[in-house]
Motif scaffolding. Structure first.
Motif, PDB file in Angstrom:
ATOM      1  N   ASN A 166      12.834  -1.866 -15.578  1.00 45.14           N
ATOM      2  CA  ASN A 166      12.886  -1.333 -14.225  1.00 45.14           C
ATOM      3  C   ASN A 166      13.828  -0.139 -14.176  1.00 45.14           C
ATOM      4  OD1 ASN A 166      11.134  -3.230 -12.790  1.00 45.14           O
ATOM      5  ND2 ASN A 166      12.703  -4.751 -13.263  1.00 45.14           N
ATOM      6  N   LYS A 167      13.820   0.535 -13.017  1.00 38.50           N
ATOM      7  CA  LYS A 167      14.700   1.672 -12.787  1.00 38.50           C
ATOM      8  C   LYS A 167      15.313   1.540 -11.393  1.00 38.50           C
ATOM      9  CE  LYS A 167      12.995   3.932 -16.457  1.00 38.50           C
ATOM     10  NZ  LYS A 167      13.780   4.184 -17.691  1.00 38.50           N
ATOM     11  N   THR A 168      16.503   2.095 -11.229  1.00 41.93           N
ATOM     12  CA  THR A 168      17.046   2.332  -9.896  1.00 41.93           C
ATOM     13  C   THR A 168      17.073   3.839  -9.686  1.00 41.93           C
ATOM     14  OG1 THR A 168      18.396   0.315  -9.833  1.00 41.93           O
ATOM     15  CG2 THR A 168      19.046   2.118  -8.378  1.00 41.93           C
ATOM     16  N   LEU A 169      16.455   4.281  -8.614  1.00 46.37           N
ATOM     17  CA  LEU A 169      16.392   5.696  -8.272  1.00 46.37           C
ATOM     18  C   LEU A 169      17.304   5.961  -7.078  1.00 46.37           C
ATOM     19  CD1 LEU A 169      12.504   6.223  -8.419  1.00 46.37           C
ATOM     20  CD2 LEU A 169      14.150   6.196 -10.303  1.00 46.37           C
ATOM     21  N   ILE A 170      18.027   7.061  -7.130  1.00 48.93           N
ATOM     22  CA  ILE A 170      18.918   7.448  -6.036  1.00 48.93           C
ATOM     23  C   ILE A 170      18.393   8.733  -5.403  1.00 48.93           C
ATOM     24  CG2 ILE A 170      21.276   8.059  -5.363  1.00 48.93           C
ATOM     25  CD1 ILE A 170      20.996   5.167  -6.361  1.00 48.93           C
ATOM     26  N   TRP A 171      18.257   8.686  -4.088  1.00 53.22           N
ATOM     27  CA  TRP A 171      17.775   9.825  -3.299  1.00 53.22           C
ATOM     28  C   TRP A 171      18.858  10.203  -2.301  1.00 53.22           C
ATOM     29  CZ3 TRP A 171      12.796  10.931  -5.013  1.00 53.22           C
ATOM     30  CH2 TRP A 171      12.153   9.892  -5.702  1.00 53.22           C
ATOM     31  N   PRO A 185       0.828  -1.211   0.000  1.00 58.83           N
ATOM     32  CA  PRO A 185       0.000   0.000   0.000  1.00 58.83           C
ATOM     33  C   PRO A 185       0.863   1.262   0.000  1.00 58.83           C
ATOM     34  CG  PRO A 185      -0.802  -1.585   1.616  1.00 58.83           C
ATOM     35  CD  PRO A 185       0.527  -2.093   1.144  1.00 58.83           C
ATOM     36  N   TRP A 186       0.273   2.360  -0.427  1.00 62.51           N
ATOM     37  CA  TRP A 186       0.987   3.635  -0.505  1.00 62.51           C
ATOM     38  C   TRP A 186       1.592   4.033   0.842  1.00 62.51           C
ATOM     39  CZ3 TRP A 186       3.614   6.572  -3.446  1.00 62.51           C
ATOM     40  CH2 TRP A 186       3.827   7.920  -3.151  1.00 62.51           C
ATOM     41  N   ILE A 224       7.085   8.575 -10.217  1.00 61.78           N
ATOM     42  CA  ILE A 224       8.282   9.203  -9.671  1.00 61.78           C
ATOM     43  C   ILE A 224       7.973  10.585  -9.114  1.00 61.78           C
ATOM     44  CG2 ILE A 224      10.508  10.203 -10.366  1.00 61.78           C
ATOM     45  CD1 ILE A 224      10.941   7.753 -12.112  1.00 61.78           C
ATOM     46  N   ASP A 225       7.039  11.302  -9.736  1.00 62.97           N
ATOM     47  CA  ASP A 225       6.671  12.632  -9.237  1.00 62.97           C
ATOM     48  C   ASP A 225       6.080  12.548  -7.833  1.00 62.97           C
ATOM     49  OD1 ASP A 225       7.518  13.668 -11.630  1.00 62.97           O
ATOM     50  OD2 ASP A 225       5.503  13.866 -12.479  1.00 62.97           O
ATOM     51  N   ASP A 226       5.249  11.541  -7.575  1.00 59.10           N
ATOM     52  CA  ASP A 226       4.656  11.371  -6.247  1.00 59.10           C
ATOM     53  C   ASP A 226       5.717  10.982  -5.219  1.00 59.10           C
ATOM     54  OD1 ASP A 226       2.091  11.966  -7.197  1.00 59.10           O
ATOM     55  OD2 ASP A 226       1.713   9.869  -7.730  1.00 59.10           O
ATOM     56  N   LEU A 227       6.651  10.139  -5.628  1.00 60.28           N
ATOM     57  CA  LEU A 227       7.731   9.766  -4.716  1.00 60.28           C
ATOM     58  C   LEU A 227       8.617  10.961  -4.408  1.00 60.28           C
ATOM     59  CD1 LEU A 227       8.762   6.307  -6.221  1.00 60.28           C
ATOM     60  CD2 LEU A 227       7.283   6.748  -4.253  1.00 60.28           C
ATOM     61  N   GLU A 228       8.827  11.810  -5.396  1.00 60.92           N
ATOM     62  CA  GLU A 228       9.658  12.994  -5.161  1.00 60.92           C
ATOM     63  C   GLU A 228       9.003  13.936  -4.153  1.00 60.92           C
ATOM     64  OE1 GLU A 228      12.477  16.091  -7.637  1.00 60.92           O
ATOM     65  OE2 GLU A 228      10.869  15.046  -8.704  1.00 60.92           O
ATOM     66  N   LYS A 229       7.683  14.018  -4.171  1.00 66.24           N
ATOM     67  CA  LYS A 229       6.975  14.830  -3.176  1.00 66.24           C
ATOM     68  C   LYS A 229       7.221  14.296  -1.773  1.00 66.24           C
ATOM     69  CE  LYS A 229       3.263  16.204  -6.347  1.00 66.24           C
ATOM     70  NZ  LYS A 229       1.816  16.020  -6.690  1.00 66.24           N
ATOM     71  N   THR A 280      16.442  14.522  -1.688  1.00 66.89           N
ATOM     72  CA  THR A 280      16.429  15.050  -3.044  1.00 66.89           C
ATOM     73  C   THR A 280      16.578  13.904  -4.030  1.00 66.89           C
ATOM     74  OG1 THR A 280      17.471  17.110  -2.302  1.00 66.89           O
ATOM     75  CG2 THR A 280      17.564  16.626  -4.652  1.00 66.89           C
ATOM     76  N   PHE A 281      15.768  13.938  -5.093  1.00 66.38           N
ATOM     77  CA  PHE A 281      15.890  12.965  -6.181  1.00 66.38           C
ATOM     78  C   PHE A 281      17.167  13.286  -6.944  1.00 66.38           C
ATOM     79  CE2 PHE A 281      13.830  11.494 -10.424  1.00 66.38           C
ATOM     80  CZ  PHE A 281      14.503  10.288 -10.351  1.00 66.38           C
ATOM     81  N   ASP A 282      18.111  12.351  -6.933  1.00 66.30           N
ATOM     82  CA  ASP A 282      19.459  12.638  -7.436  1.00 66.30           C
ATOM     83  C   ASP A 282      19.757  12.018  -8.793  1.00 66.30           C
ATOM     84  OD1 ASP A 282      22.253  13.681  -6.750  1.00 66.30           O
ATOM     85  OD2 ASP A 282      22.686  11.562  -7.121  1.00 66.30           O
ATOM     86  N   ALA A 283      19.293  10.793  -9.049  1.00 63.71           N
ATOM     87  CA  ALA A 283      19.653  10.120 -10.301  1.00 63.71           C
ATOM     88  C   ALA A 283      18.694   8.974 -10.575  1.00 63.71           C
ATOM     89  CB  ALA A 283      21.082   9.590 -10.239  1.00 63.71           C
ATOM     90  N   MET A 284      18.582   8.620 -11.860  1.00 66.03           N
ATOM     91  CA  MET A 284      17.775   7.479 -12.277  1.00 66.03           C
ATOM     92  C   MET A 284      18.578   6.646 -13.267  1.00 66.03           C
ATOM     93  SD  MET A 284      13.921   7.346 -13.920  1.00 66.03           S
ATOM     94  CE  MET A 284      14.286   8.521 -15.237  1.00 66.03           C
TER      95      MET A 284
END
Length: 215
Positions: free
Chosen positions: A204-209, A123-124, A180-185, A193-197
């Motif tokens: 799939n993606k790996t996101l770096i925060w 769940p969210w 990704i926009d919702d996760l960035e919020k 801070t959203f740093d890299a994708m």
């Protein structure tokens, strides 16, 4: 193989590509020889954490999960590999605030948080809890790596991910690919801070925060 040890095909397939991203990002952020602490949220079988620990001997890894079968599996992987830089798994419900965790992790004590294939099959509230926890647990300059399929700016691509999202929602209306926009919020709420994708296999993606110095 013990019945308690879980072997997941997805984990076997993606552990090396995820490691390659970590192998690039961690030295860039911390230097090549830094001794670090890493927390994996929702470790699942334990295949990832022992794989990463073998390749990052200077990082102390703390696995965790909420499911009993996963905790047992993680313990077996640790026992089998005899790795000294992997701690015994913690039981963590990431949907809960830190004050309600059954296991204690000190605030601002973690350099790296890893979360693989969780946010789209929970769940969210779990995504909210993940970013809230990261905001409190990460040291300034620390990073969180999240892996999985995502929607990007309101769009899910390719068609296989559209079908996958529909199948997830059919199983549980609270599941589904997160934008990704919702996760960035959520990140911004918690000083990240959203740093890299990074593009990964199987769409799939790996996101770096990154944890900033402001709350």
């Amino acid at each position: 193989m013990s019945e308690a040890k879980v072997v997941e095909k997805a984990a076997e397939n993606n552990k090396e590509p995820i490691f390659k991203v970590l192998e690039k990002v961690i030295p860039e952020k911390f230097g090549a020889d830094a001794s670090l602490s890493a927390l994996e949220i929702s470790s699942g079988s334990g295949q990832h954490v022992v794989y990463f620990a073998e390749r990052f001997p200077k990082i102390s890894f703390q696995p965790s999960d909420i499911e009993d079968r996963c905790i047992k599996s993680i313990k077996e992987y640790i026992s089998e590999t005899k790795l000294e830089n992997v701690k015994q798994p913690l039981v963590i419900d990431i949907s809960k605030p830190l004050s309600e965790w059954s296991s204690t992790v000190a605030e601002k004590s973690v350099d790296v948080i890893i979360n693989i294939n969780m946010v789209h099959i929970t769940p969210w509230e779990c995504a909210e809890g993940l970013f809230a926890a990261a905001g409190k647990l990460l040291k300034v300059g620390g990073i969180m790596a999240t892996y999985g399929p995502y929607a990007i700016h309101g769009e899910i691509t390719p068609e296989s991910n559209v079908s996958f999202n529909e199948s997830l929602k059919a199983k549980n209306a609270e599941w589904g690919l997160r934008d990704i926009d919702d996760l960035e919020k959520e990140a911004k709420k918690n000083g990240l801070t959203f740093d890299a994708m990074f593009d990964m296999p199987a769409n799939n993606k790996t996101l770096i925060w990154v944890k900033s110095d402001s709350e």
